[in-house]
Design a protein around this motif. Structure first.
Motif, PDB file in Angstrom:
ATOM      1  N   ALA A 121       0.017   8.782   0.944  1.00 26.83           N
ATOM      2  CA  ALA A 121      -0.129   8.292   2.310  1.00 26.83           C
ATOM      3  C   ALA A 121       0.933   7.204   2.495  1.00 26.83           C
ATOM      4  O   ALA A 121       1.186   6.437   1.563  1.00 26.83           O
ATOM      5  CB  ALA A 121      -1.519   7.708   2.497  1.00 26.83           C
ATOM      6  N   ALA A 122       1.551   7.153   3.675  1.00 24.98           N
ATOM      7  CA  ALA A 122       2.637   6.188   3.860  1.00 24.98           C
ATOM      8  C   ALA A 122       2.655   5.672   5.296  1.00 24.98           C
ATOM      9  O   ALA A 122       2.130   6.315   6.218  1.00 24.98           O
ATOM     10  CB  ALA A 122       3.979   6.846   3.524  1.00 24.98           C
ATOM     11  N   GLY A 123       3.277   4.525   5.457  1.00 19.47           N
ATOM     12  CA  GLY A 123       3.479   3.947   6.784  1.00 19.47           C
ATOM     13  C   GLY A 123       4.861   4.325   7.305  1.00 19.47           C
ATOM     14  O   GLY A 123       5.833   4.327   6.546  1.00 19.47           O
ATOM     15  N   PHE A 205      -0.047  -4.939   2.729  1.00 23.95           N
ATOM     16  CA  PHE A 205       0.873  -4.196   3.581  1.00 23.95           C
ATOM     17  C   PHE A 205       2.029  -5.130   3.940  1.00 23.95           C
ATOM     18  O   PHE A 205       1.972  -6.339   3.697  1.00 23.95           O
ATOM     19  CB  PHE A 205       0.138  -3.691   4.829  1.00 23.95           C
ATOM     20  CG  PHE A 205      -0.875  -2.602   4.521  1.00 23.95           C
ATOM     21  CD1 PHE A 205      -0.463  -1.307   4.251  1.00 23.95           C
ATOM     22  CD2 PHE A 205      -2.235  -2.877   4.492  1.00 23.95           C
ATOM     23  CE1 PHE A 205      -1.389  -0.298   3.960  1.00 23.95           C
ATOM     24  CE2 PHE A 205      -3.169  -1.879   4.198  1.00 23.95           C
ATOM     25  CZ  PHE A 205      -2.744  -0.589   3.929  1.00 23.95           C
ATOM     26  N   GLU A 206       3.059  -4.566   4.561  1.00 22.21           N
ATOM     27  CA  GLU A 206       4.310  -5.292   4.744  1.00 22.21           C
ATOM     28  C   GLU A 206       4.241  -6.293   5.895  1.00 22.21           C
ATOM     29  O   GLU A 206       3.544  -6.070   6.895  1.00 22.21           O
ATOM     30  CB  GLU A 206       5.447  -4.292   5.043  1.00 22.21           C
ATOM     31  CG  GLU A 206       5.690  -3.294   3.948  1.00 22.21           C
ATOM     32  CD  GLU A 206       4.544  -2.309   3.767  1.00 22.21           C
ATOM     33  OE1 GLU A 206       4.026  -1.810   4.786  1.00 22.21           O
ATOM     34  OE2 GLU A 206       4.151  -2.069   2.616  1.00 22.21           O
ATOM     35  N   GLY A 223       5.418   3.083   1.089  1.00 21.32           N
ATOM     36  CA  GLY A 223       4.133   3.249   0.414  1.00 21.32           C
ATOM     37  C   GLY A 223       4.132   2.525  -0.920  1.00 21.32           C
ATOM     38  O   GLY A 223       5.043   1.744  -1.212  1.00 21.32           O
ATOM     39  N   THR A 247       0.204   7.897   7.792  1.00 25.00           N
ATOM     40  CA  THR A 247      -1.158   7.516   8.213  1.00 25.00           C
ATOM     41  C   THR A 247      -1.161   6.349   9.199  1.00 25.00           C
ATOM     42  O   THR A 247      -2.208   6.046   9.783  1.00 25.00           O
ATOM     43  CB  THR A 247      -2.006   7.128   6.991  1.00 25.00           C
ATOM     44  OG1 THR A 247      -1.301   6.130   6.246  1.00 25.00           O
ATOM     45  CG2 THR A 247      -2.292   8.325   6.105  1.00 25.00           C
ATOM     46  N   ASN A 248      -0.024   5.680   9.335  1.00 26.14           N
ATOM     47  CA  ASN A 248       0.056   4.525  10.246  1.00 26.14           C
ATOM     48  C   ASN A 248       1.532   4.230  10.473  1.00 26.14           C
ATOM     49  O   ASN A 248       2.392   4.742   9.748  1.00 26.14           O
ATOM     50  CB  ASN A 248      -0.633   3.296   9.630  1.00 26.14           C
ATOM     51  CG  ASN A 248      -0.049   2.930   8.289  1.00 26.14           C
ATOM     52  OD1 ASN A 248      -0.245   3.631   7.299  1.00 26.14           O
ATOM     53  ND2 ASN A 248       0.702   1.843   8.266  1.00 26.14           N
TER      54      ASN A 248
HETATM   55  N1  HPA Z   1       2.545   0.408   3.785  1.00 25.76           N
HETATM   56  C1  HPA Z   1       2.425   0.604   2.469  1.00 25.76           C
HETATM   57  N2  HPA Z   1       1.683   1.575   1.954  1.00 25.76           N
HETATM   58  C2  HPA Z   1       1.029   2.385   2.787  1.00 25.76           C
HETATM   59  C3  HPA Z   1       1.104   2.220   4.179  1.00 25.76           C
HETATM   60  C4  HPA Z   1       1.894   1.170   4.697  1.00 25.76           C
HETATM   61  O1  HPA Z   1       2.011   0.965   5.923  1.00 25.76           O
HETATM   62  N3  HPA Z   1       0.332   3.206   4.734  1.00 25.76           N
HETATM   63  C5  HPA Z   1      -0.188   3.918   3.704  1.00 25.76           C
HETATM   64  N4  HPA Z   1       0.231   3.429   2.532  1.00 25.76           N
END
Ligand code: HPA
Length: 305
Positions: A121-123, A205-206, A223, A247-248
């Motif tokens: 999952a990643a932003g 998160f960042e 991520g 995911t966002n």
């Molecule tokens: N940042 C880092 N890792 C993540 C994010 C994100 O926005 N969304 C899902 N994993």
């Protein structure tokens, strides 16, 4: 109990002992290894004739501490192809060393795996990406690795791979093209993207400034996983395919009301999980056909995707 950071790396003999232990308990001889990201572990249910192990029962294996990661190693067949699937992975932010995070890749190799498929999952950093997009990784930026937290630091065991492995071809082009072709056929064209994934240590998160920096560096998504495993998988000669479920959107603007959170990550993962699973199942079926050069399997493709 929260696991303690373990800075010592497992030796070739340790990895071999784990692989031999697994091979002694399962008749499956996997050629494909799959790592399921947050909320995407449902893929393991698609494996037929399963033999599953809790991570806590596997010698030398770390344990999952994150909600959304079941912590099971599942052997079975996917579309007739022998696979091993990690339902849950390990992260730096859990306190594990980067060597421990990547240990399963070496065990995969010693089990006979030649192709690794990873999901996460990643932003989104790329402004053209939307929540729910699936990004095929074409490259990565390994910020922890560039600053010394790299899984291949330490003595190099040539039985795994060379001292200075090439990473400019980390993601197999043929598998990226296969994902694009399969995605089009499944009607996923509108939400299938390609891009560069950047890994950070997490667990926070960042900040806005960090997200802006990553976007300027050329990253499309951010991520907390995958890159370490890809590096070790490539070092020991396995081919790699990876995808991110967006995911966002990373917060890039000080006036934005959005705030990244893990619950949102799991909700979106649940919504798109079925499509991610279909994409990977169909890819595995096609990979097999390419390997065996057996066009008779063609008609199979569309029933149990
Ligand atoms: N940042 C880092 N890792 C993540 C994010 C994100 O926005 N969304 C899902 N994993």
């Amino acid at each position: 109990m929260f696991p303690q950071a373990d800075q010592s790396s497992d030796t070739y003999e340790d990895c071999k002992a784990t692989a031999d232990w697994l091979l002694a308990q399962s008749a499956v001889r996997p050629s494909v290894g799959i790592v399921c990201g947050s909320g995407l572990g449902g893929l393991a249910a698609a494996l037929k004739d399963q033999v599953a192990f809790d991570y806590k029962d596997v010698p030398n294996f770390p344990q999952s501490t994150v909600h959304g990661h079941a912590g099971r190693l599942v052997f079975g067949t996917l579309r007739g192809r022998s696979c091993v699937c990690m339902q849950g992975r390990f992260h730096l932010y859990e306190g594990y060393s980067v060597q421990k995070v990547t240990l399963p890749m070496r065990i995969f190799k010693l089990l006979g795996v030649d192709t690794v498929i990873l999901t996460n999952a990643a932003g989104a950093l790329n402004q053209d990406f939307k929540v729910g997009d699936i990004m095929i990784l074409k490259d990565h930026i390994n910020l922890p690795g560039l600053s010394g937290n790299h899984p291949l630091v330490g003595l190099n065991d040539e039985r795994f791979g060379v001292r200075f492995p090439c990473m400019s071809d980390a993601y197999e082009r043929e598998l990226q093209q296969l994902a694009l072709d399969v995605g089009q056929e499944l009607g996923f064209g509108d939400f299938l993207k390609e891009g560069v994934y950047s890994v950070l240590g997490g667990p926070s998160f960042e900040t806005v400034a960090e997200s802006r920096m990553l976007a300027k560096l050329g990253a499309d998504a951010v991520g907390m996983s995958t890159v370490h495993e890809v590096t070790v998988a490539r070092h020991c000669g396995m081919r790699v395919f990876a995808l991110s479920l967006i995911t966002n959107r990373a917060v890039m603007d000080y006036d934005s009301p959005e705030k990244a959170n893990h619950e949102e990550v799991l909700v979106v993962a649940k919504q798109r999980a079925e499509q991610v699973e279909r994409l990977i199942c169909t890819m595995v079926a096609r990979m097999e056909r390419r390997h065996n050069n057996n066009d008779d399997d063609d008609h199979d493709d569309h029933h149990d995707d």
